[in-house]
Scaffold this active site. Structure first.
Site, PDB file in Angstrom:
ATOM      1  N   SER A 136       0.797  -1.240   0.000  1.00 22.07           N
ATOM      2  CA  SER A 136       0.000   0.000   0.000  1.00 22.07           C
ATOM      3  C   SER A 136       0.825   1.282   0.000  1.00 22.07           C
ATOM      4  O   SER A 136       0.259   2.356  -0.197  1.00 22.07           O
ATOM      5  CB  SER A 136      -0.937   0.035   1.202  1.00 22.07           C
ATOM      6  OG  SER A 136      -2.148  -0.561   0.848  1.00 22.07           O
ATOM      7  N   LYS A 152       0.310   3.357  -2.911  1.00 25.04           N
ATOM      8  CA  LYS A 152      -0.863   4.236  -3.023  1.00 25.04           C
ATOM      9  C   LYS A 152      -0.471   5.714  -2.909  1.00 25.04           C
ATOM     10  O   LYS A 152      -1.081   6.581  -3.526  1.00 25.04           O
ATOM     11  CB  LYS A 152      -1.907   3.882  -1.946  1.00 25.04           C
ATOM     12  CG  LYS A 152      -2.555   2.491  -2.138  1.00 25.04           C
ATOM     13  CD  LYS A 152      -3.492   2.166  -0.995  1.00 25.04           C
ATOM     14  CE  LYS A 152      -4.415   0.993  -1.207  1.00 25.04           C
ATOM     15  NZ  LYS A 152      -3.846  -0.338  -1.065  1.00 25.04           N
ATOM     16  N   TYR A 195      -3.271  -2.382 -10.508  1.00 24.36           N
ATOM     17  CA  TYR A 195      -3.250  -2.183  -9.055  1.00 24.36           C
ATOM     18  C   TYR A 195      -2.353  -3.236  -8.378  1.00 24.36           C
ATOM     19  O   TYR A 195      -1.510  -2.918  -7.530  1.00 24.36           O
ATOM     20  CB  TYR A 195      -4.683  -2.233  -8.506  1.00 24.36           C
ATOM     21  CG  TYR A 195      -4.756  -2.255  -7.006  1.00 24.36           C
ATOM     22  CD1 TYR A 195      -4.685  -1.079  -6.272  1.00 24.36           C
ATOM     23  CD2 TYR A 195      -4.886  -3.459  -6.313  1.00 24.36           C
ATOM     24  CE1 TYR A 195      -4.731  -1.102  -4.885  1.00 24.36           C
ATOM     25  CE2 TYR A 195      -4.929  -3.494  -4.936  1.00 24.36           C
ATOM     26  CZ  TYR A 195      -4.858  -2.322  -4.220  1.00 24.36           C
ATOM     27  OH  TYR A 195      -4.891  -2.349  -2.851  1.00 24.36           O
ATOM     28  N   TYR A 247      -3.789   3.053   7.927  1.00 25.56           N
ATOM     29  CA  TYR A 247      -5.008   2.263   8.140  1.00 25.56           C
ATOM     30  C   TYR A 247      -5.918   2.939   9.172  1.00 25.56           C
ATOM     31  O   TYR A 247      -5.813   4.128   9.410  1.00 25.56           O
ATOM     32  CB  TYR A 247      -4.657   0.813   8.524  1.00 25.56           C
ATOM     33  CG  TYR A 247      -3.745   0.169   7.514  1.00 25.56           C
ATOM     34  CD1 TYR A 247      -4.195  -0.059   6.212  1.00 25.56           C
ATOM     35  CD2 TYR A 247      -2.446  -0.195   7.828  1.00 25.56           C
ATOM     36  CE1 TYR A 247      -3.367  -0.634   5.268  1.00 25.56           C
ATOM     37  CE2 TYR A 247      -1.613  -0.777   6.885  1.00 25.56           C
ATOM     38  CZ  TYR A 247      -2.081  -0.988   5.606  1.00 25.56           C
ATOM     39  OH  TYR A 247      -1.268  -1.544   4.679  1.00 25.56           O
ATOM     40  N   VAL A 286       1.089  -3.605   3.878  1.00 26.18           N
ATOM     41  CA  VAL A 286       1.062  -4.903   4.567  1.00 26.18           C
ATOM     42  C   VAL A 286       2.318  -5.735   4.317  1.00 26.18           C
ATOM     43  O   VAL A 286       2.471  -6.802   4.909  1.00 26.18           O
ATOM     44  CB  VAL A 286      -0.207  -5.734   4.230  1.00 26.18           C
ATOM     45  CG1 VAL A 286      -1.461  -5.071   4.752  1.00 26.18           C
ATOM     46  CG2 VAL A 286      -0.294  -6.021   2.747  1.00 26.18           C
TER      47      VAL A 286
HETATM   48  N1  GLU Z   1      -2.232  -5.264  -2.175  1.00 21.35           N
HETATM   49  C1  GLU Z   1      -2.884  -5.138  -0.926  1.00 21.35           C
HETATM   50  C2  GLU Z   1      -4.393  -5.274  -1.059  1.00 21.35           C
HETATM   51  O1  GLU Z   1      -4.993  -4.719  -1.937  1.00 21.35           O
HETATM   52  C3  GLU Z   1      -2.485  -3.834  -0.340  1.00 21.35           C
HETATM   53  C4  GLU Z   1      -2.875  -3.783   1.040  1.00 21.35           C
HETATM   54  C5  GLU Z   1      -2.018  -2.944   1.888  1.00 21.35           C
HETATM   55  O2  GLU Z   1      -0.781  -2.921   1.829  1.00 21.35           O
HETATM   56  O3  GLU Z   1      -2.656  -2.262   2.675  1.00 21.35           O
HETATM   57  O4  GLU Z   1      -5.026  -5.923  -0.290  1.00 21.35           O
END
Ligand code: GLU
Length: 304
Positions: free
Chosen positions: A63, A66, A188, A240, A258
């Site tokens: 993430s 992002k 993604y 989060y 994660v």
């Molecule tokens: N690729 C993970 C998902 O979409 C990213 C989650 C993360 O790192 O928060 O679940």
């Protein structure tokens, strides 16, 4: 400021807790990573680099991608981006579907999965190949040319992405997804599977701490006011639904993943990255959060 003695101190103090917590296993490939690894890097705008532990080991940025996907989309879309994604903490898990129905397919923020899927949709509209566009962007921001994504990890996530697919289809039903859901999910998952190490990520975050200017190329990535705003979003939404607690403990804008990485910035000073794969129940790295907490406590430096 010479951060090396501080990083050495943090590294020594953190050893007893390494491996405490759980490595993410819902993406099968991520479950194979050794839990007790730890790396930390601090890089200032002059390129002074301070490291501890496994700071040169690449890991799945997940993430953290992002943050950079948002920056790249914002470069192209400007403020119109905010008509398709909000700027409020969600108070829900990163992969939750519940708010989307009530809020008509507009995700709360760009750092939850639904928001990042909308951002990826924007990139898919703007670039012939959205995944390569982000990889190229990461190479520029870090000044490292061999950054790429791990195909096995991307395929592993793609094959288990029913929940993200559900979100993307749901948003399409509200008119908030322009490209084919399959194409957006492919891009993604590849973004999440980009692999970088702590030094590379700390370097990549420096533009945000440096008023939007990439210190390695001198290029303006985004203007200073936008850098301030994206940093504010990191503080409120980047870790989060534990973002409040993280701000309380650490006091720095940060984005976690994660894979166990957390990238943070100290505005006006440096980029920071920590990595340790074992996670707290919130999804944030356990040792990584503690290390950042120690960093701001020992140095007395935070945004507050
Ligand atoms: N690729 C993970 C998902 O979409 C990213 C989650 C993360 O790192 O928060 O679940």
């Amino acid at each position: 400021m010479n951060y090396q003695p501080i990083l050495d101190r943090i590294h020594a103090a953190i050893k007893p807790v390494l491996g405490e917590g759980k490595v993410a296993s819902y993406i099968p490939e991520l479950a194979n990573v050794r839990a007790d690894q730890f790396g930390m890097a601090v890089v200032d705008f002059a390129g002074n680099t301070y490291v501890a532990g496994d700071a040169q080991t690449r890991f799945s940025i997940q993430s953290i991608s992002k943050l950079f996907a948002l920056t790249l989309a914002f470069q192209r879309e400007g403020d119109s981006l905010w008509s398709r994604v909000g700027r409020e903490p969600s108070g829900n898990p990163f992969n939750s579907l519940v708010q989307l129905e009530r809020e008509h397919g507009i995700p709360r923020n760009p750092f939850i999965n639904a928001g990042a899927l909308v951002i990826t949709d924007m990139l898919a509209s703007r670039f012939v190949n959205a995944e390569n566009a982000l990889v190229d962007f990461m190479r520029k921001l870090s000044a490292v040319n061999d950054i790429g994504y791990n195909r096995k990890v991307a395929a592993s996530e793609r094959s288990t992405s029913s929940r993200n697919a559900a979100m993307a289809h749901f948003m399409k039903s509200f008119g908030n997804m322009n490209n084919k859901v399959g194409d957006v999910l492919d891009a993604y998952c590849r973004h999440c599977a980009i692999e970088m190490n702590c030094v590379e990520l700390a370097k990549s975050a420096c533009f945000l701490a440096n008023g939007g200017v990439n210190p390695w190329s001198g290029e303006t990535v985004i203007d200073a006011s936008s850098a301030k705003r994206l940093s504010a979003l990191m503080l409120t939404c980047g870790t989060y639904d534990a973002a409040g607690d993280f701000a309380f403990r650490v006091g720095l804008p940060a984005k976690s993943g994660v894979g166990g990485g957390i990238v943070a910035i100290l505005p006006g000073e440096c980029g920071i990255c920590v990595w340790s794969p074992a996670l707290e129940p919130s999804g944030n790295s356990h040792a990584g959060s503690l290390a950042l907490e120690m960093f701001t406590s020992i140095t007395g430096r935070s945004i507050f």
